[in-house]
Design a protein around this motif. Sequence first.
Motif, PDB file in Angstrom:
ATOM      1  N   GLN A   1       0.833  -1.202   0.000  1.00 59.35           N
ATOM      2  CA  GLN A   1       0.000   0.000   0.000  1.00 59.35           C
ATOM      3  C   GLN A   1       0.868   1.253   0.000  1.00 59.35           C
ATOM      4  O   GLN A   1       0.561   2.230  -0.672  1.00 59.35           O
ATOM      5  CB  GLN A   1      -0.917   0.022   1.226  1.00 59.35           C
TER       6      GLN A   1
ATOM      7  N   LYS B   1       3.895   1.616  -1.230  1.00 57.74           N
ATOM      8  CA  LYS B   1       4.488   1.791  -2.559  1.00 57.74           C
ATOM      9  C   LYS B   1       3.475   2.380  -3.541  1.00 57.74           C
ATOM     10  O   LYS B   1       3.812   3.255  -4.333  1.00 57.74           O
ATOM     11  CB  LYS B   1       5.026   0.456  -3.103  1.00 57.74           C
ATOM     12  N   PHE B   2       2.240   1.901  -3.478  1.00 58.65           N
ATOM     13  CA  PHE B   2       1.214   2.440  -4.363  1.00 58.65           C
ATOM     14  C   PHE B   2       0.932   3.908  -4.053  1.00 58.65           C
ATOM     15  O   PHE B   2       0.785   4.720  -4.958  1.00 58.65           O
ATOM     16  CB  PHE B   2      -0.090   1.632  -4.262  1.00 58.65           C
ATOM     17  N   SER B   3       0.837   4.255  -2.760  1.00 59.53           N
ATOM     18  CA  SER B   3       0.545   5.650  -2.441  1.00 59.53           C
ATOM     19  C   SER B   3       1.727   6.551  -2.770  1.00 59.53           C
ATOM     20  O   SER B   3       1.540   7.691  -3.183  1.00 59.53           O
ATOM     21  CB  SER B   3       0.104   5.836  -0.994  1.00 59.53           C
ATOM     22  N   GLN B   4       2.962   6.042  -2.654  1.00 62.48           N
ATOM     23  CA  GLN B   4       4.130   6.834  -3.049  1.00 62.48           C
ATOM     24  C   GLN B   4       4.116   7.077  -4.560  1.00 62.48           C
ATOM     25  O   GLN B   4       4.583   8.106  -5.023  1.00 62.48           O
ATOM     26  CB  GLN B   4       5.425   6.118  -2.663  1.00 62.48           C
ATOM     27  N   ALA B   5       3.572   6.142  -5.307  1.00 62.53           N
ATOM     28  CA  ALA B   5       3.494   6.279  -6.759  1.00 62.53           C
ATOM     29  C   ALA B   5       2.300   7.129  -7.187  1.00 62.53           C
ATOM     30  O   ALA B   5       2.093   7.348  -8.373  1.00 62.53           O
ATOM     31  CB  ALA B   5       3.422   4.900  -7.412  1.00 62.53           C
ATOM     32  N   GLY B   6       1.506   7.600  -6.218  1.00 59.70           N
ATOM     33  CA  GLY B   6       0.398   8.482  -6.534  1.00 59.70           C
ATOM     34  C   GLY B   6      -0.930   7.815  -6.791  1.00 59.70           C
ATOM     35  O   GLY B   6      -1.863   8.454  -7.265  1.00 59.70           O
ATOM     36  N   HIS B   7      -1.045   6.536  -6.483  1.00 58.55           N
ATOM     37  CA  HIS B   7      -2.312   5.826  -6.689  1.00 58.55           C
ATOM     38  C   HIS B   7      -3.125   5.857  -5.402  1.00 58.55           C
ATOM     39  O   HIS B   7      -2.591   5.606  -4.328  1.00 58.55           O
ATOM     40  CB  HIS B   7      -2.066   4.378  -7.102  1.00 58.55           C
TER      41      HIS B   7
END
Length: 96
Positions: free
Chosen positions: A45, A47-53
């Motif tokens: 989660q 990693k996804f939020s760091q990628a902007g998702h």
Amino acid sequence: MTDLLLAIIVALLGGIAFFVKKILNKTDSLESSFKPVVPAIVEIQGKFSQAGHSILFPLTVTPGSPLKLTNYGEQLMESSGFDKILKNANNRKNSC
């Protein structure tokens, strides 16, 4: 007639309770099986939020550290009053 209906209802409830208990007994091991998965999910989660998702369930702790809260986690701590409880507990511990 009502006695028969009552007996049928009791029998059905007993049968449902029996199967629910069997199902719950079998799922006890699932909780211990999934315990190691939770930190990995938090990392994914993160990693996804760091990628902007955007994620359906906001993170409450930062990836890699269950001790460092996210902004959402801090909001939950403050709104629940748990931060005050922790401060009081630490003050009592330090005063002893």
